[in-house]
Each structure stands twice: as C-alpha cells, then as structure tokens.
Write an enzyme that holds these catalytic residues in place. Structure first.
Site, PDB file in Angstrom:
ATOM      1  N   LYS A   1       0.794  -1.227   0.000  1.00  0.00           N
ATOM      2  CA  LYS A   1       0.000   0.000   0.000  1.00  0.00           C
ATOM      3  C   LYS A   1       0.829   1.281   0.000  1.00  0.00           C
ATOM      4  O   LYS A   1       0.361   2.332  -0.466  1.00  0.00           O
ATOM      5  CB  LYS A   1      -0.930   0.016   1.214  1.00  0.00           C
TER       6      LYS A   1
ATOM      7  N   ASP B   1      -8.549  -0.351   6.677  1.00  0.00           N
ATOM      8  CA  ASP B   1      -8.676  -1.660   7.295  1.00  0.00           C
ATOM      9  C   ASP B   1      -7.321  -2.135   7.806  1.00  0.00           C
ATOM     10  O   ASP B   1      -7.187  -3.267   8.257  1.00  0.00           O
ATOM     11  CB  ASP B   1      -9.230  -2.675   6.291  1.00  0.00           C
TER      12      ASP B   1
END
Length: 384
Positions: A71, A116
């Site tokens: 990410k 998340d």
C-alpha cells in the site's frame, strides 16, 4: 470447500482493452524513497501444481519499503501529488528531507484516511517521512496488532463504531485546509487522490515486467487481483488489459464483502451491508470505488468470492512455496484455487483460457500483518 455459482461471475465476452500510460516520473519517485528495492517475484511450483498449470508466479509484497504490504506505493504517490497540486510546483529534490523543507511554510498539516490496516499505516509512514501529522480512522473490528502498528508510526488512530465504509465517511468529514484526506476509495466529488493511489500501484507491474524478462518467464495468461474497494484490481486491469496484451484478470473478494461481485451480477454498483467479518480484513469493504467500477466492469474476466477457510488454505500453500502471506495477501491465490474447484470449473477454465500450459500470476499483497493469526493458521498446520 466448493465455490458455488452464486459466488462466481464469468464474463461471456472478451474484456475491454484499456489505454493508459502511468506517469513517467512514478518509478523514479519510488526509487527515491528510503529502502526502495523491487520486491521478489517468486516461482511457486506448489501453487502451479494445485492449479494444474505449467507455471505460477507470486509477487511477494511482504516487505515493501520497510512495511509489510504494497500500500505504501499508492499512498506515497498520492500524498506527493496532492501536496504538489496544493503547494507546488516543488523545486527539484533528491531526498525526502529536501521535499519536507519545502512544506515547512504550509505547516501544520495532517493527513487523514480510513483504513482496514495497511493503507492507513502507509499514509502514517508517509506523513512521518515528511514531518506531517496523521489521523487514521479504523473500523471497530480492527485487530489490536494493526492499530498498534499504525500508532507506532506516530499517528493518531481512532476507532469508529461500525464498518470500514463508516470510517471512510467519518474521514471525509474531517477534510479542511489543514486536513488532507488521502483515501484509496472514491466518492462523488472525490476522485483525484484515489486516482493517484491506483497509479502508484503501477510500479508493481513495471517491476514484474522487468523481472519476468530477466528470469526468462512468460507474461501471465491469468492474473488474480484482490478486491476491497477495487483500487488494486483497477491497477491490474489498467496494466494487463493494455493494447497488445491478452491477459485475463480475475477479481477476488470475501464472500460476506463481495461488493464488486454483486455489482457485476446486478450490472450496477451494489452495496453489501456490514458487518463484514472476514479474516481478510483488508478486503472487508461494502462499497466498490466508483472510480474503479468502470475498469472492473469492463476489464475483469471473472470475479469470485471466497471463504475464510479458502484463504487459509491459500496461506498454507503459499508458505510451501516460501511466501509468507497474510489473510488478505493470499486471497488472490485462494480465488484461483476456488475457481478450479468450483461447480463451474470447466467453464471457468475455458473462459479464462486456463490450460496445463498456462502461466498465472498472483500478488501476495501483505505479509503476516497479524502475526498471531498467521502463526495459528500456518505454523499450526501440517504442511507436509
């Protein structure tokens, strides 16, 4: 466990071709980040045997720029581009300290996002690199290890009652001149930053192309992409459905958070209400990003929803090939395994052109981000 037809979508025609060129400065930007190196591309013979194909490759994102997930590629690029748009153009810089110095007149600034787990930590790391504050909102089912990892980056982490989607809404409400929202999902009027997040992921595929060339491997016939809000899958479609490529793309989600699958079946964006309780925490999303949706609807060849047990099976199988892959990280492999054991396995193989001579690629998007769970699932299992 057999995947039912209710958890499977197969496109009846060839997916669309996508024409898109990543920013030519993207790879050079990532190469200037601390500790940059291409992540490994691993041959996975156990996975290939289980899928009945000639060769399987795993892009192992267990350590990307010092973080246990991919990410950071999207988060860092999106932060940079958003800061440049607001406060640039920046003068030429070599190190992040050079860049941070150019931001000093604009401080204080706080980067805000919902997560998340992995995206929020990546935003927090980017903020720390640049001397900015970070405020990360998480759903109330986030495991403690992931919250602690975010806080270890120096960020403020607040638990929002409810789901990831409710955390996204709460983050959006914090936007102002001093609080920059860096979301990897889009909503009405907010697409610029998520678009840069998707673009940032293209470094993965530039690396894969070079690695396959260096290793003498063939371009994949089928690529599996995990889907939460759909940003990674959009990046996969953008790269592998480019002109001249024949690669099929398979999207994979948890059965109880399969918002892309349900949208494909309905022919329009469809919400899957929470709670979303899968161990594949990074994929527990009830809404597809409207930015990603056109690419997914047009570019996916198949979409499959898998159970937690199927994700765990994939984790153990990848471990046999030397890849430490967390619950979300193994979902792509789990999706392909589910396809070849589904009620429609024969049809799926035909539609995807999947044969004993095929090459497949999966992206293990994270390492053991919940170490206790990984040890319980993998190390407690008989891998012989």
């Amino acid at each position: 466990m057999t995947t039912t037809l209710a958890h499977l979508y197969l496109k009846s025609e060839l997916p669309m071709t996508v024409t898109s060129t990543p920013d030519p400065h993207l790879l050079a930007f990532h190469q200037r980040l601390p500790g940059y190196a291409p992540t490994p591309l691993v041959r996975a013979p156990h996975l290939a045997a289980a899928l009945g194909v000639r060769e399987a490759w795993v892009k192992n994102e267990a350590n990307r720029l010092g973080l246990p997930a991919y990410k950071i590629l999207g988060a860092s690029w999106a932060v940079y581009r958003e800061l440049e748009t607001r406060y640039g153009p920046f003068t030429p810089w070599t190190t992040l300290s050079d860049l941070a110095a150019q931001l000093t007149p604009h401080l204080p600034l706080t980067l805000v996002t919902a997560t998340d787990g992995n995206h929020g930590r990546a935003v927090a790391r980017t903020a720390r690199w640049l001397g900015l504050a970070a405020h990360i909102l998480v759903p109330d089912d986030m495991v403690a290890a992931r919250i602690q990892a975010i806080e270890a980056e120096g960020a403020r982490a607040d638990v929002i009652p409810g789901t990831y989607d409710e955390a996204v809404a709460a983050a959006a409400r914090l936007a102002d001149e001093r609080h920059l929202v860096i979301s990897d999902t889009a909503w009405d009027g907010y697409t610029r930053v998520p678009g840069w997040v998707v673009e940032g992921y293209s470094t993965i595929f530039q690396e894969i192309d070079q690695q396959l060339a260096d290793l003498g491997g063939q371009q994949p016939d089928v690529v599996a992409a995990q889907m939460g809000v759909g940003s990674l899958a959009m990046a996969v479609v953008t790269h592998y459905r480019a002109p001249g490529r024949q690669t099929r793309v398979v999207g994979v989600e948890p059965t109880h958070a399969a918002c892309v699958l349900r949208s494909l079946q309905a022919g329009a964006l469809t919400e899957v209400p929470g709670p979303h309780a899968s161990i594949m925490a990074g994929l527990n999303c009830g809404n597809t990003s409207p930015l990603a949706w056109p690419s997914l609807q047009g570019g996916l060849s198949a979409s499959v929803a898998i159970s937690d047990a199927q994700a765990e099976t994939a984790m153990r199988l990848l471990a046999m090939d030397g890849v430490v892959s967390g619950e979300s990280g193994a979902a792509g492999a789990g999706g392909l395994l589910a396809l070849v054991s589904s009620e429609g396995a024969g049809c799926a193989r035909t539609r995807l052109g999947l044969t004993p001579d095929s090459t497949v690629l999966v992206i293990s998007t994270e390492g053991a981000t919940d170490p206790d769970a990984y040890a319980r699932i993998v190390n407690g299992a008989d891998l012989a």
